[in-house]
Motif scaffolding. Structure first.
Motif, short mmCIF file in Angstrom:
data_model
loop_
_atom_site.label_atom_id
_atom_site.label_comp_id
_atom_site.label_asym_id
_atom_site.label_seq_id
_atom_site.Cartn_x
_atom_site.Cartn_y
_atom_site.Cartn_z
N ILE A 196 0.84 -1.21 0.00
CA ILE A 196 0.00 0.00 0.00
C ILE A 196 0.86 1.25 0.00
CG2 ILE A 196 -1.64 1.34 1.36
CD1 ILE A 196 -2.85 -1.32 2.31
N VAL A 197 1.86 1.29 0.88
CA VAL A 197 2.73 2.46 0.97
C VAL A 197 3.51 2.65 -0.33
CG1 VAL A 197 4.76 3.42 2.12
CG2 VAL A 197 2.93 2.39 3.47
N ALA A 198 4.04 1.56 -0.88
CA ALA A 198 4.79 1.65 -2.13
C ALA A 198 3.92 2.20 -3.26
CB ALA A 198 5.35 0.29 -2.51
N ALA A 199 2.67 1.72 -3.33
CA ALA A 199 1.77 2.17 -4.39
C ALA A 199 1.44 3.65 -4.23
CB ALA A 199 0.49 1.33 -4.36
N VAL A 200 1.14 4.08 -3.01
CA VAL A 200 0.78 5.48 -2.77
C VAL A 200 1.94 6.41 -3.12
CG1 VAL A 200 0.20 7.17 -0.98
CG2 VAL A 200 -0.97 4.97 -1.03
N VAL A 201 3.14 6.07 -2.67
CA VAL A 201 4.30 6.91 -2.94
C VAL A 201 4.62 6.94 -4.43
CG1 VAL A 201 6.79 7.17 -2.53
CG2 VAL A 201 5.27 6.56 -0.64
N ALA A 202 4.55 5.78 -5.10
CA ALA A 202 4.85 5.72 -6.53
C ALA A 202 3.86 6.55 -7.34
CB ALA A 202 4.85 4.27 -7.00
N VAL A 203 2.58 6.46 -7.00
CA VAL A 203 1.56 7.23 -7.72
C VAL A 203 1.73 8.72 -7.45
CG1 VAL A 203 -0.91 7.70 -7.91
CG2 VAL A 203 -0.10 5.34 -7.82
N ALA A 204 2.00 9.08 -6.19
CA ALA A 204 2.19 10.49 -5.84
C ALA A 204 3.39 11.09 -6.57
CB ALA A 204 2.37 10.64 -4.33
N GLY A 205 4.41 10.25 -6.83
CA GLY A 205 5.60 10.75 -7.51
C GLY A 205 5.66 10.41 -8.98
N ALA A 206 4.50 10.10 -9.57
CA ALA A 206 4.48 9.68 -10.97
C ALA A 206 5.01 10.74 -11.93
CB ALA A 206 3.05 9.30 -11.36
N ASP A 207 4.87 12.03 -11.56
CA ASP A 207 5.31 13.11 -12.44
C ASP A 207 6.76 13.52 -12.21
OD1 ASP A 207 2.82 13.26 -13.67
OD2 ASP A 207 2.05 14.67 -12.17
N PRO B 282 10.80 13.44 -12.43
CA PRO B 282 11.67 13.04 -13.55
C PRO B 282 12.44 11.76 -13.27
CG PRO B 282 12.67 14.83 -12.32
CD PRO B 282 11.28 14.65 -11.75
N ALA B 283 12.93 11.16 -14.34
CA ALA B 283 13.83 10.00 -14.26
C ALA B 283 13.21 8.81 -13.53
CB ALA B 283 15.15 10.39 -13.58
N ASN B 284 11.88 8.70 -13.60
CA ASN B 284 11.18 7.57 -12.97
C ASN B 284 11.45 7.51 -11.46
OD1 ASN B 284 9.34 5.57 -13.61
ND2 ASN B 284 10.88 3.97 -13.64
N LEU B 285 11.66 8.69 -10.87
CA LEU B 285 12.01 8.77 -9.46
C LEU B 285 10.87 8.29 -8.57
CD1 LEU B 285 14.20 9.64 -7.46
CD2 LEU B 285 13.22 11.94 -7.50
N GLY B 286 9.63 8.50 -9.02
CA GLY B 286 8.48 8.08 -8.21
C GLY B 286 8.49 6.59 -7.93
N MET B 287 8.81 5.79 -8.94
CA MET B 287 8.84 4.35 -8.76
C MET B 287 9.93 3.94 -7.78
SD MET B 287 9.40 1.30 -11.57
CE MET B 287 11.17 1.64 -11.65
N MET B 288 11.08 4.59 -7.88
CA MET B 288 12.17 4.25 -6.97
C MET B 288 11.84 4.63 -5.53
SD MET B 288 15.57 5.15 -9.17
CE MET B 288 14.91 6.69 -9.76
N LEU B 289 11.24 5.83 -5.35
CA LEU B 289 10.85 6.23 -4.01
C LEU B 289 9.80 5.28 -3.45
CD1 LEU B 289 10.61 10.12 -4.45
CD2 LEU B 289 12.38 8.83 -3.25
N GLY B 290 8.87 4.85 -4.31
CA GLY B 290 7.87 3.89 -3.88
C GLY B 290 8.49 2.57 -3.46
N THR B 291 9.49 2.13 -4.21
CA THR B 291 10.18 0.88 -3.89
C THR B 291 10.84 0.94 -2.51
OG1 THR B 291 10.60 0.40 -6.22
CG2 THR B 291 12.00 -0.71 -4.60
N PHE B 292 11.60 2.02 -2.29
CA PHE B 292 12.30 2.15 -1.01
C PHE B 292 11.33 2.36 0.15
CE2 PHE B 292 15.84 3.69 -3.86
CZ PHE B 292 16.61 2.54 -3.70
#
Length: 243
Positions: free
Chosen positions: A200-211, A213-223
């Motif tokens: 849940i946390v990974a999904a929320v963070v990844a979606v919030a950071g979808a915009d 650059p450099a696919n950073l949202g997905m990485m933040l969601g992962t961590f």
């Protein structure tokens, strides 16, 4: 006489059966992967590569989303440093995957480790971990290679075919099919609170950071997901030891 489970450990000297089991287990997932691979091939020809150059790039940089991003950057004249950095950032999750598989490959040969690292794909991790929990390491590795090889062959063929097409397919279909294939693997893993909250946390963070650059949202969601899972795991372990 009880019927043997389809995913039961193959038994002595049957690595071929484990290899075949891995390939069969990966087949349903390829429905969502095939159009994605075609897009990767199209990305090459749309950015000035020939069909053969696109095929060679796919063999050398077998990297999914990072492969598509790199082709697009090269087509737009980006420098080598930018292309390499972008691909590495997108694929940083494979550091976690490699650490997860390290115990399984602890006794493997150098050739197996090199081949395993080259063929590593997201979908093979949960398949191998969930279906081979009680297997020997040799059979686990065989299952892993079976899953990865059928994925790799499908990717290369569909990418090659896609590079011949004149225009990109409906990317909405691809964007829908690929996440669905991951969700089908994720759902059985959400069996306890640490994993559920981590997802849940990974999904929320990844979606919030979808915009970002450099696919950073997905990485933040992962961590963020990893940190959440570890925190809940420690809490559960502490409660268990205190009881």
């Amino acid at each position: 006489m009880t019927e043997a489970r389809q995913d039961a450990a193959p038994g002595g000297g049957s690595s071929r059966r484990a290899l075949r089991s891995g390939a069969i287990a990966m087949l349903p997932i390829l429905i969502g992967i095939a159009p994605f691979a075609a897009v990767a091939g199209l990305a090459g020809t749309h950015n000035g590569f020939t069909v053969l150059e696109t095929a060679a790039f796919s063999l050398f940089a077998f990297a999914g989303a990072a492969q598509v991003a790199a082709l697009d950057l090269i087509g737009n004249g980006a420098g080598a440093g930018v292309v390499i950095a972008t691909a590495l950032i997108i694929n940083v999750r494979f550091i976690v995957y490699s650490a997860t598989l390290a115990p399984m490959f602890s006794d493997a040969s150098v050739k197996q480790r090199v081949a395993g690292s080259y063929l590593l794909v997201d979908h093979a991790i949960p398949l191998t971990l969930t279906r081979t929990a009680e297997w020997t390491r040799r059979d686990k590795i065989a299952f892993y290679f079976g899953a990865c090889l059928v994925f790799w062959c499908t990717w290369q063929v569909c990418s090659f075919v896609g590079s011949f097409l004149g225009s990109l397919p409906n990317t909405g279909v691809v964007a829908f099919a690929v996440p669905i294939s991951f969700l089908a693997l994720l759902a059985p893993q959400l069996a306890d609170r640490p994993r559920l909250f981590a997802a849940i946390v990974a999904a929320v963070v990844a979606v919030a950071g979808a915009d970002l650059p450099a696919n950073l949202g997905m990485m933040l969601g992962t961590f963020a997901g990893i940190a959440t899972g570890v925190a809940f795991g420690w809490r559960a372990a502490g409660e268990k030891s205190a009881s």
